[in-house]
Motif scaffolding. Structure first.
Motif, mmCIF file in Angstrom:
data_model
loop_
_atom_site.group_PDB
_atom_site.id
_atom_site.type_symbol
_atom_site.label_atom_id
_atom_site.label_comp_id
_atom_site.label_asym_id
_atom_site.label_seq_id
_atom_site.Cartn_x
_atom_site.Cartn_y
_atom_site.Cartn_z
ATOM 1 N N GLY A 12 -2.896 1.001 -9.198
ATOM 2 C CA GLY A 12 -1.552 1.229 -9.729
ATOM 3 C C GLY A 12 -1.007 -0.049 -10.363
ATOM 4 N N ASP A 91 -0.258 9.648 -5.362
ATOM 5 C CA ASP A 91 0.264 8.372 -5.863
ATOM 6 C C ASP A 91 0.641 8.470 -7.330
ATOM 7 O OD1 ASP A 91 0.081 7.004 -3.506
ATOM 8 O OD2 ASP A 91 -1.819 6.024 -3.967
ATOM 9 N N ASP A 93 -0.005 6.466 -9.668
ATOM 10 C CA ASP A 93 -1.123 6.171 -10.578
ATOM 11 C C ASP A 93 -2.076 7.357 -10.716
ATOM 12 O OD1 ASP A 93 -1.939 5.742 -7.951
ATOM 13 O OD2 ASP A 93 -3.143 3.973 -8.392
ATOM 14 N N HIS A 276 -10.481 1.384 -8.792
ATOM 15 C CA HIS A 276 -9.098 1.252 -8.304
ATOM 16 C C HIS A 276 -8.885 -0.185 -7.804
ATOM 17 C CE1 HIS A 276 -5.498 1.757 -5.730
ATOM 18 N NE2 HIS A 276 -5.239 2.855 -6.405
HETATM 19 MN MN MN Z 1 -3.238 3.852 -6.273
#
Ligand code: MN
Ligand code: MLT
Length: 310
Positions: A12, A91, A93, A276
């Motif tokens: 994110g 989430d 993201d 990630h």
């Molecule tokens: Mn994330």
């Protein structure tokens, strides 16, 4: 053949993150050798080169589609190679990109019922008109075929399973104690198969802990794309950009006794790929000692546009 295309390899915020001036973000911004910009967490997969499934829809989805020609419309005046979406958690993201998938395109969206209920209770997601977009509950621990909106198989099968994790940051409820209201299913991992030749890989972009159950599942597998968020648990504090630990955010660190490098040591996974990855993580610097350690232990650091075929 199974083709995996990594649209976004960062966690994110991406790397560089818009408001971040820490070492990695700065290095990426000036184009330092061994670095590259990374967008937020998402992959696409196909077994027939025609229909692709998007796994997680990041806020960068528009640019990700533009930057990868495999994702461009191919037929007719309205078309997308993306037939459906599978979400591994709620989430930002992983779900904000859903808002960019409006415009009357047929899609199926698979998610755990916890995540579907969050989408259903947020009316902004009604931009995904139910006439075109089918929201489907993801069954756990059962292999099944992914289908497009019309109910036809897309050449991929998946098995979803719960992994240790955390409720989405924007849904945390402090009144619910130290896990902020987290329940089973808030974070899941996936085994993704080609229906044509049964080749498979694992996609686990968030995981707080290696359990015996997870270790047994992934043992001996061909490819695992795994949570690479942080190098060490207190990285946000030591890089002076925040206080939260990896554990507080539901992520296992790469290094250390409780880290993923150690946890994978005896699992005989043929290709281990970090995905990630947070912009504070020094493995994003091609010349860092941490990158060297990761590579010496047989791990790859994913990047945007990376393709994996099996
Ligand atoms: Mn994330
Ligand atoms: C995470 O992976 O920890 C989340 O994406 C955090 C966030 O929502 O920024």
């Amino acid at each position: 053949m199974l083709k995996i295309l990594i649209l976004g390899s960062a966690a994110g915020g991406g790397s560089p993150q818009w408001n971040c001036n820490s070492e990695v973000s700065k290095a990426v911004r000036i184009g330092q050798t061994g670095t590259s910009p990374r967008t937020q967490s998402s992959i696409v997969v196909t077994s027939n080169d025609e229909e692709w499934i998007l796994f997680n829809a990041s806020p960068d989805l528009g640019a990700q589609i533009l930057n990868n020609k495999q994702m461009h419309p191919k037929k007719d005046l309205r078309h997308s190679p993306i037939s459906g979406v599978v979400l591994t958690n709620g989430d930002v993201d992983h779900v904000a990109g859903l808002l960019s998938l409006r415009e009357r395109q047929n899609l199926s969206i698979y998610a755990h019922k916890r995540v579907q209920s969050v989408l259903n209770s947020n009316s902004i997601f009604n931009v995904l008109n139910s006439e075109y977009v089918d929201r489907r509950e993801l069954k756990m621990n059962e292999k099944f075929e992914l289908k497009n909106k019309e109910g036809e198989g897309v050449g991929l099968q998946i098995e979803a399973f719960e992994v240790p994790g955390k409720i989405a940051l924007w849904l945390e409820d402090e009144s619910k104690g130290e896990n902020f209201g987290t329940q089973e299913g808030d974070t899941i991992g996936l085994k993704i198969y080609s229906s044509i030749d049964n080749k498979s890989f694992f996609y686990i972009p968030a995981c707080a802990k290696m359990t015996d159950e997870l270790a047994n599942r992934i043992k001996g597998s061909e490819v695992v794309l795994f949570d690479g968020t942080l190098w060490k648990n207190n990285e946000m504090a030591s890089s002076k950009v925040g206080e939260k630990t990896g554990q507080r955010m539901g992520h296992m660190n790469n290094s250390g006794e409780d880290g993923s490098i150690e946890a994978f040591k005896n699992l005989d996974v043929k290709r281990k790929v970090f995905i990630h990855i947070n912009t504070t993580n020094p493995i994003l610097l091609g010349e860092s000692k941490e990158r060297k350690i990761v590579e010496e232990n047989g791990w790859e650091v994913s990047y945007d546009g990376m393709e994996i075929k099996l």
